[in-house]
Design a protein around this motif. Sequence first.
Motif, PDB file in Angstrom:
ATOM      1  N   ARG A 103     -58.755  13.457   3.832  1.00 55.46           N
ATOM      2  CA  ARG A 103     -57.967  14.442   4.566  1.00 55.46           C
ATOM      3  C   ARG A 103     -56.553  14.580   3.997  1.00 55.46           C
ATOM      4  N   LEU A 104     -56.017  13.468   3.474  1.00 52.02           N
ATOM      5  CA  LEU A 104     -54.650  13.466   2.963  1.00 52.02           C
ATOM      6  C   LEU A 104     -54.574  13.729   1.465  1.00 52.02           C
ATOM      7  N   GLY A 105     -55.715  13.998   0.843  1.00 50.29           N
ATOM      8  CA  GLY A 105     -55.719  14.252  -0.598  1.00 50.29           C
ATOM      9  C   GLY A 105     -55.536  12.996  -1.410  1.00 50.29           C
ATOM     10  N   GLN A 106     -55.895  11.849  -0.826  1.00 45.51           N
ATOM     11  CA  GLN A 106     -55.776  10.580  -1.514  1.00 45.51           C
ATOM     12  C   GLN A 106     -57.132  10.138  -2.065  1.00 45.51           C
ATOM     13  N   HIS A 107     -57.081   9.317  -3.116  1.00 46.90           N
ATOM     14  CA  HIS A 107     -58.326   8.886  -3.754  1.00 46.90           C
ATOM     15  C   HIS A 107     -58.436   7.367  -3.903  1.00 46.90           C
ATOM     16  N   ARG A 108     -57.552   6.623  -3.230  1.00 45.78           N
ATOM     17  CA  ARG A 108     -57.585   5.159  -3.311  1.00 45.78           C
ATOM     18  C   ARG A 108     -57.412   4.556  -1.921  1.00 45.78           C
ATOM     19  N   VAL A 109     -58.338   3.670  -1.572  1.00 43.64           N
ATOM     20  CA  VAL A 109     -58.216   2.858  -0.359  1.00 43.64           C
ATOM     21  C   VAL A 109     -58.320   1.397  -0.778  1.00 43.64           C
ATOM     22  N   VAL A 110     -57.306   0.627  -0.453  1.00 45.20           N
ATOM     23  CA  VAL A 110     -57.270  -0.803  -0.777  1.00 45.20           C
ATOM     24  C   VAL A 110     -57.778  -1.603   0.416  1.00 45.20           C
ATOM     25  N   THR A 111     -58.651  -2.564   0.163  1.00 44.58           N
ATOM     26  CA  THR A 111     -59.100  -3.466   1.209  1.00 44.58           C
ATOM     27  C   THR A 111     -59.565  -4.759   0.559  1.00 44.58           C
ATOM     28  N   MET A 112     -60.267  -5.593   1.314  1.00 43.08           N
ATOM     29  CA  MET A 112     -60.806  -6.846   0.793  1.00 43.08           C
ATOM     30  C   MET A 112     -62.320  -6.829   0.943  1.00 43.08           C
ATOM     31  N   GLU A 160     -69.037  10.118  -1.284  1.00 51.64           N
ATOM     32  CA  GLU A 160     -69.121  11.400  -0.585  1.00 51.64           C
ATOM     33  C   GLU A 160     -67.734  12.001  -0.334  1.00 51.64           C
ATOM     34  N   HIS A 161     -66.733  11.123  -0.182  1.00 49.36           N
ATOM     35  CA  HIS A 161     -65.385  11.592   0.143  1.00 49.36           C
ATOM     36  C   HIS A 161     -64.442  11.555  -1.060  1.00 49.36           C
ATOM     37  N   ASP A 162     -64.999  11.336  -2.254  1.00 48.54           N
ATOM     38  CA  ASP A 162     -64.206  11.318  -3.496  1.00 48.54           C
ATOM     39  C   ASP A 162     -63.083  10.293  -3.428  1.00 48.54           C
ATOM     40  N   VAL A 163     -63.424   9.098  -2.965  1.00 50.55           N
ATOM     41  CA  VAL A 163     -62.461   8.007  -2.811  1.00 50.55           C
ATOM     42  C   VAL A 163     -62.959   6.789  -3.583  1.00 50.55           C
ATOM     43  N   LYS A 164     -62.019   6.085  -4.227  1.00 50.38           N
ATOM     44  CA  LYS A 164     -62.332   4.807  -4.858  1.00 50.38           C
ATOM     45  C   LYS A 164     -61.783   3.689  -3.951  1.00 50.38           C
ATOM     46  N   VAL A 165     -62.638   2.734  -3.624  1.00 45.98           N
ATOM     47  CA  VAL A 165     -62.236   1.606  -2.797  1.00 45.98           C
ATOM     48  C   VAL A 165     -61.884   0.440  -3.713  1.00 45.98           C
ATOM     49  N   ALA A 166     -60.646  -0.030  -3.602  1.00 45.07           N
ATOM     50  CA  ALA A 166     -60.131  -1.070  -4.498  1.00 45.07           C
ATOM     51  C   ALA A 166     -60.021  -2.385  -3.736  1.00 45.07           C
ATOM     52  N   VAL A 195     -61.512  -2.665  -8.063  1.00 42.17           N
ATOM     53  CA  VAL A 195     -60.517  -3.715  -7.843  1.00 42.17           C
ATOM     54  C   VAL A 195     -59.118  -3.145  -7.656  1.00 42.17           C
ATOM     55  N   GLU A 196     -58.385  -3.754  -6.717  1.00 37.50           N
ATOM     56  CA  GLU A 196     -56.935  -3.634  -6.676  1.00 37.50           C
ATOM     57  C   GLU A 196     -56.405  -4.906  -7.338  1.00 37.50           C
ATOM     58  N   LEU A 197     -55.718  -4.747  -8.447  1.00 39.50           N
ATOM     59  CA  LEU A 197     -55.269  -5.905  -9.208  1.00 39.50           C
ATOM     60  C   LEU A 197     -53.932  -6.392  -8.657  1.00 39.50           C
ATOM     61  N   ASP A 198     -53.986  -7.317  -7.702  1.00 33.36           N
ATOM     62  CA  ASP A 198     -52.796  -7.987  -7.171  1.00 33.36           C
ATOM     63  C   ASP A 198     -52.637  -9.273  -7.967  1.00 33.36           C
ATOM     64  N   LEU A 216     -61.807  -6.384 -16.913  1.00 30.44           N
ATOM     65  CA  LEU A 216     -62.459  -5.501 -15.945  1.00 30.44           C
ATOM     66  C   LEU A 216     -62.329  -4.028 -16.326  1.00 30.44           C
ATOM     67  N   GLY A 217     -61.271  -3.689 -17.061  1.00 31.01           N
ATOM     68  CA  GLY A 217     -61.126  -2.321 -17.567  1.00 31.01           C
ATOM     69  C   GLY A 217     -61.189  -1.272 -16.466  1.00 31.01           C
ATOM     70  N   ALA A 218     -62.142  -0.355 -16.587  1.00 35.49           N
ATOM     71  CA  ALA A 218     -62.234   0.792 -15.686  1.00 35.49           C
ATOM     72  C   ALA A 218     -62.563   0.395 -14.254  1.00 35.49           C
ATOM     73  N   LEU A 219     -62.922  -0.847 -14.005  1.00 35.44           N
ATOM     74  CA  LEU A 219     -63.153  -1.304 -12.630  1.00 35.44           C
ATOM     75  C   LEU A 219     -61.852  -1.558 -11.890  1.00 35.44           C
ATOM     76  N   VAL A 220     -60.721  -1.531 -12.600  1.00 32.66           N
ATOM     77  CA  VAL A 220     -59.411  -1.662 -11.953  1.00 32.66           C
ATOM     78  C   VAL A 220     -58.947  -0.269 -11.548  1.00 32.66           C
ATOM     79  N   PHE A 221     -58.828  -0.053 -10.239  1.00 29.60           N
ATOM     80  CA  PHE A 221     -58.484   1.265  -9.709  1.00 29.60           C
ATOM     81  C   PHE A 221     -57.022   1.380  -9.280  1.00 29.60           C
ATOM     82  N   HIS A 222     -56.371   0.263  -9.003  1.00 27.27           N
ATOM     83  CA  HIS A 222     -55.096   0.271  -8.285  1.00 27.27           C
ATOM     84  C   HIS A 222     -54.448  -1.082  -8.549  1.00 27.27           C
ATOM     85  N   ALA A 223     -53.139  -1.202  -8.314  1.00 27.36           N
ATOM     86  CA  ALA A 223     -52.488  -2.488  -8.601  1.00 27.36           C
ATOM     87  C   ALA A 223     -51.365  -2.769  -7.615  1.00 27.36           C
TER      88      ALA A 223
END
Length: 338
Positions: A103-112, A160-166, A195-198, A216-223
Amino acid sequence: MRLGLYNAILHDRPLPEAIAVVADLGLTGLEINTGGFLPAVHVPTFDDILVSDAARDDFLGIFEGTGVEIAGLNCNGNPLHPNPVIGDAHSEDVRRAIRLAERLGQHRVVTMSGLPGGEPGTVHPNWVVNAWNSGALDVLDYQWGIAADFWRETDRLAREHDVKVALELHPQNLVFNSADVHKLVELTGATNVGVELDASHLFWQQMDPVAVVRHLGALVFHAAAKDVRINPQWAALNGVLDNSFRRLSPDEPRVNLGGDEWANEWPKESAWDFVALGKGHDVAYWTEFLRALHEVDPEMMVNIEHEDTELGRIEGIAVAAEVLRAADAALTESLLAG
């Protein structure tokens, strides 16, 4: 790179004031918490945004003209918690965050990744630290079955929602290192879970964040940009898995993690501490960290997370921002010279 801040440290003030802090520090993004361990303080109209274009536009309008954009959503929690009071709430928060992101035009959701119990019927998670015995592998087999089902379905929703979960590689979760990431992807066939690389949680495990990014390369979505200082005198005696935490009583300030679970007091003689950037690793290190992320995605969002208890809120963010901006400038200079 796109440099920002995770907003939890600024939950003490309204969203417009938090945005102003970010802008004043020369950062351009704000990662917004949307549930899990912490409430969605800066998204009071969450439910309305999911169904109303006007509510969505009003929320996005808060950022207009500030020079600060939304830099992903954060929903850290335990969606696999065996106590349904916690697990059901956190898993639904992940799903809601995915819908809100679209809804907000975002493509990254960080979680565990989450952590189940060790067997059916329990209400407490069970983190197997060292599976040297067959019973521990039995626990892991059970847990991976639960995790695979949840993340296979969540990956479908995210796609379905065009989001990457990191997923943050955080200990006390099933997925906390590179091998676990590969296992989750193999078990689920995930395309939108990575992955979110913290770097902080890798530091104290004696992992190399730069090597992990390149592996991990392309599996890293966010940091996330958060530092760790090892305290050699206590690490030498108790190691980095020291459990000298103190339970806080109900009459002391404490953070609720869901249900009747609460954050404990950090060990006084800690083997390691979260610190602002530069207090554990210098600008040169963070330059190489950004370089590795740039190789994966030059537009990756890298957001400061402040948990340095030796520094105040704004003071700590300012220290970290100065180091992160210097590292980004050094990276840019080297790329132009290259």
